[in-house]
Motif scaffolding. Structure first.
Motif, PDB file in Angstrom:
ATOM      1  N   SER A 194      15.610  20.018  48.308  1.00 49.00           N
ATOM      2  CA  SER A 194      17.048  20.165  48.118  1.00 49.00           C
ATOM      3  C   SER A 194      17.712  19.088  48.952  1.00 49.00           C
ATOM      4  CB  SER A 194      17.510  21.561  48.547  1.00 49.00           C
ATOM      5  OG  SER A 194      18.916  21.675  48.432  1.00 49.00           O
ATOM      6  N   GLY A 195      18.051  17.975  48.293  1.00 52.94           N
ATOM      7  CA  GLY A 195      18.515  16.828  49.037  1.00 52.94           C
ATOM      8  C   GLY A 195      17.387  16.274  49.886  1.00 52.94           C
ATOM      9  N   SER A 196      17.628  16.152  51.195  1.00 52.27           N
ATOM     10  CA  SER A 196      16.593  15.643  52.099  1.00 52.27           C
ATOM     11  C   SER A 196      15.710  16.753  52.663  1.00 52.27           C
ATOM     12  CB  SER A 196      17.244  14.888  53.266  1.00 52.27           C
ATOM     13  OG  SER A 196      17.919  13.730  52.798  1.00 52.27           O
ATOM     14  N   ALA A 197      16.079  18.017  52.415  1.00 52.38           N
ATOM     15  CA  ALA A 197      15.318  19.151  52.936  1.00 52.38           C
ATOM     16  C   ALA A 197      14.150  19.468  52.006  1.00 52.38           C
ATOM     17  CB  ALA A 197      16.214  20.370  53.095  1.00 52.38           C
ATOM     18  N   VAL A 198      12.961  19.616  52.572  1.00 46.29           N
ATOM     19  CA  VAL A 198      11.743  19.849  51.803  1.00 46.29           C
ATOM     20  C   VAL A 198      11.084  21.134  52.292  1.00 46.29           C
ATOM     21  CG1 VAL A 198       9.506  18.919  51.090  1.00 46.29           C
ATOM     22  CG2 VAL A 198      11.426  17.361  51.543  1.00 46.29           C
ATOM     23  N   THR A 199      10.596  21.934  51.351  1.00 53.21           N
ATOM     24  CA  THR A 199       9.871  23.166  51.662  1.00 53.21           C
ATOM     25  C   THR A 199       8.541  23.151  50.925  1.00 53.21           C
ATOM     26  OG1 THR A 199      11.923  24.425  51.946  1.00 53.21           O
ATOM     27  CG2 THR A 199       9.903  25.688  51.577  1.00 53.21           C
ATOM     28  N   ALA A 200       7.468  23.416  51.639  1.00 48.64           N
ATOM     29  CA  ALA A 200       6.133  23.482  51.040  1.00 48.64           C
ATOM     30  C   ALA A 200       5.537  24.849  51.345  1.00 48.64           C
ATOM     31  CB  ALA A 200       5.235  22.379  51.595  1.00 48.64           C
ATOM     32  N   THR A 201       5.041  25.530  50.320  1.00 45.62           N
ATOM     33  CA  THR A 201       4.386  26.828  50.490  1.00 45.62           C
ATOM     34  C   THR A 201       2.970  26.758  49.959  1.00 45.62           C
ATOM     35  OG1 THR A 201       5.266  27.606  48.368  1.00 45.62           O
ATOM     36  CG2 THR A 201       6.554  28.102  50.335  1.00 45.62           C
ATOM     37  N   ASN A 202       2.129  27.633  50.480  1.00 42.32           N
ATOM     38  CA  ASN A 202       0.725  27.636  50.082  1.00 42.32           C
ATOM     39  C   ASN A 202       0.544  27.974  48.614  1.00 42.32           C
ATOM     40  OD1 ASN A 202       1.392  30.475  51.430  1.00 42.32           O
ATOM     41  ND2 ASN A 202      -0.143  30.826  49.838  1.00 42.32           N
ATOM     42  N   THR A 203      -0.591  27.568  48.064  1.00 41.83           N
ATOM     43  CA  THR A 203      -0.992  28.003  46.735  1.00 41.83           C
ATOM     44  C   THR A 203      -1.745  29.329  46.856  1.00 41.83           C
ATOM     45  OG1 THR A 203      -3.124  26.880  46.823  1.00 41.83           O
ATOM     46  CG2 THR A 203      -1.255  25.593  46.034  1.00 41.83           C
ATOM     47  N   ALA A 204      -2.210  29.850  45.730  1.00 45.79           N
ATOM     48  CA  ALA A 204      -2.926  31.121  45.748  1.00 45.79           C
ATOM     49  C   ALA A 204      -4.258  31.021  46.472  1.00 45.79           C
ATOM     50  CB  ALA A 204      -3.151  31.609  44.307  1.00 45.79           C
ATOM     51  N   TYR A 205      -4.814  29.803  46.569  1.00 47.74           N
ATOM     52  CA  TYR A 205      -6.161  29.680  47.089  1.00 47.74           C
ATOM     53  C   TYR A 205      -6.242  29.124  48.510  1.00 47.74           C
ATOM     54  CZ  TYR A 205      -5.437  24.895  45.378  1.00 47.74           C
ATOM     55  OH  TYR A 205      -4.916  23.649  45.111  1.00 47.74           O
ATOM     56  N   ASN A 206      -5.124  28.791  49.160  1.00 46.08           N
ATOM     57  CA  ASN A 206      -5.234  28.255  50.527  1.00 46.08           C
ATOM     58  C   ASN A 206      -4.226  28.854  51.497  1.00 46.08           C
ATOM     59  OD1 ASN A 206      -2.864  26.995  49.735  1.00 46.08           O
ATOM     60  ND2 ASN A 206      -3.592  24.904  50.057  1.00 46.08           N
ATOM     61  N   GLY A 207      -3.702  30.039  51.167  1.00 47.43           N
ATOM     62  CA  GLY A 207      -2.755  30.685  52.076  1.00 47.43           C
ATOM     63  C   GLY A 207      -3.423  31.481  53.168  1.00 47.43           C
ATOM     64  N   LYS A 208      -4.574  32.078  52.872  1.00 45.22           N
ATOM     65  CA  LYS A 208      -5.247  32.940  53.840  1.00 45.22           C
ATOM     66  C   LYS A 208      -6.083  32.104  54.794  1.00 45.22           C
ATOM     67  CE  LYS A 208      -8.218  37.027  54.132  1.00 45.22           C
ATOM     68  NZ  LYS A 208      -9.003  38.016  53.350  1.00 45.22           N
ATOM     69  N   LEU A 209      -5.735  32.143  56.078  1.00 44.75           N
ATOM     70  CA  LEU A 209      -6.446  31.379  57.105  1.00 44.75           C
ATOM     71  C   LEU A 209      -6.816  32.302  58.255  1.00 44.75           C
ATOM     72  CD1 LEU A 209      -4.164  28.181  57.302  1.00 44.75           C
ATOM     73  CD2 LEU A 209      -6.286  28.445  55.997  1.00 44.75           C
ATOM     74  N   SER A 210      -8.026  32.161  58.758  1.00 45.82           N
ATOM     75  CA  SER A 210      -8.421  32.878  59.964  1.00 45.82           C
ATOM     76  C   SER A 210      -7.771  32.231  61.180  1.00 45.82           C
ATOM     77  CB  SER A 210      -9.942  32.847  60.111  1.00 45.82           C
ATOM     78  OG  SER A 210     -10.572  33.413  58.973  1.00 45.82           O
TER      79      SER A 210
END
Length: 367
Positions: free
Chosen positions: A324-340
């Motif tokens: 949104s303009g210069s602001a960027v948001t990145a979220t995990n996919t279904a396969y790399n969100g779960k991290l120990s």
């Protein structure tokens, strides 16, 4: 009514033609029965990921030339990124795969993947020296083991063919129960610069061996050594198999200086994110963001930043990226969100810039 011999021949010919066309249609589609390395990506998976929706774009010849030659040699090398295997090797990998043919599995399947052996500056993923390797198994075959090799320091994959003598075995994993993904924590030691990670996946359902070349640039910095999300002899794994979106452009193989950016604080159980420019050229650049879980495991993560110089994201992989303009948001996919706890994953993107391309400050939140 009696059918003439001419009519029968015409009908048979039509049937043969339809069958042939159907066969071509099938072979041009991505196979769904096997798998490959998705992080760091194998050569043909990476080419499919970056160019699958735009593989006829002539710009690929200049900004991603190794992928270009692979697409020109045989597009099905990419469409079937998950089928690079040999059967019946019985664990004698070095006898079965000649030097100079390691990335194609010894020119397996009548040379179907031969273009992957081509020497040159393949687009490389930037990694810390301790990183998480992810193999996506769409058919959930399981793994008797993974053999993970890395090229020795001083070997130059841009000018030298890959040989067994140029590799060092850094890890042999234990068995993995069938799951959508298998992960291993890899330590590259003191290596720096461009290398090849060579992984042999010995599937469990039969004597089927996969031979996978991934190009990386090691930063010389540390990274995660947390527990894998699909540990050996267990079935913990992400809930779905990898289906990353295909980006329409690719970063060139010229490497720029790395420029990490780390959040100033982290809540217990939260996450941190580092930003590295992996390449830069006139009007464009590539970057990798590494997300690391904090003192507790997480299920989802979100990374945010604001570009200070008008940069824009043009394509991305291994994350859902919105701007949104210069602001960027990145979220995990279904396969790399779960991290120990302490575990890392990464995503990448290509962008455009003019004038100045400074590194932004990142924030990372997790649940």
């Amino acid at each position: 009514m009696q059918v003439s011999s001419t009519a029968r021949r015409l009908a048979l010919g039509a049937l043969v033609l339809v069958t042939a066309l159907f066969g071509l249609a099938v072979i041009s589609q991505p196979a769904s029965a096997h798998g490959s390395l998705t992080d760091p990506p194998s050569r043909n998976y990476g080419c499919w990921e970056r160019w699958g929706s735009d593989f006829q774009n002539p710009n690929m010849a200049t900004i991603d030339p190794m992928c270009w030659q692979a697409w020109q040699a045989n597009p099905n090398t990419m469409w079937n990124w998950n089928g690079l295997y040999r059967e019946g090797v019985a664990g004698n990998h070095q006898a079965a795969i000649p030097d100079g043919q390691l990335c194609s599995g010894g020119r397996t399947q009548n040379g179907y993947y031969a273009s992957l052996d081509t020497v040159g500056a393949w687009t490389a993923a930037t990694k810390p020296n301790k990183f998480t390797l992810t193999l996506t198994d769409q058919a959930q075959h399981g793994a008797d083991y993974l053999l993970i090799y890395i090229t020795k320091q001083g070997f130059d994959p841009t000018t030298q063919p890959l040989t067994w003598n140029s590799l060092e075995l850094v890890q042999r994993t234990a068995r993995y129960a069938p799951a959508p993904q298998y992960q291993a924590q890899v330590d590259a030691g003191t290596r720096t610069g461009r290398h090849v990670v060579y992984t042999i996946w010995q599937a469990s359902h039969l004597d089927q061996s996969y031979y996978l070349c991934s190009d990386v640039i090691f930063t010389g910095q540390g990274g995660s050594t947390g527990s894998p999300s699909a540990s050996a002899s267990a079935s913990r794994s992400p809930s779905t198999s990898a289906s990353p979106s295909r980006s329409a452009s690719a970063s060139p193989s010229r490497s720029a200086g790395t420029s990490p950016s780390v959040p100033t604080s982290q809540q217990p159980g939260g996450c941190t994110a580092t930003y590295t420019k992996s390449s830069e050229w006139a009007g464009g650049f590539g970057a990798t963001v590494t997300v690391t879980a904090g003192s507790a495991g997480i299920s989802t993560w979100t990374v945010k930043w604001t570009f200070a110089n008008g940069q824009t994201v043009t394509s991305s992989w291994n994350a859902t990226v919105t701007s949104s303009g210069s602001a960027v948001t990145a979220t995990n996919t279904a396969y790399n969100g779960k991290l120990s706890a302490g575990q890392s994953t990464s995503f990448g993107f290509n962008g455009s810039w003019t004038g100045t391309n400074s590194v932004p400050t990142l924030s990372c939140s997790a649940q």
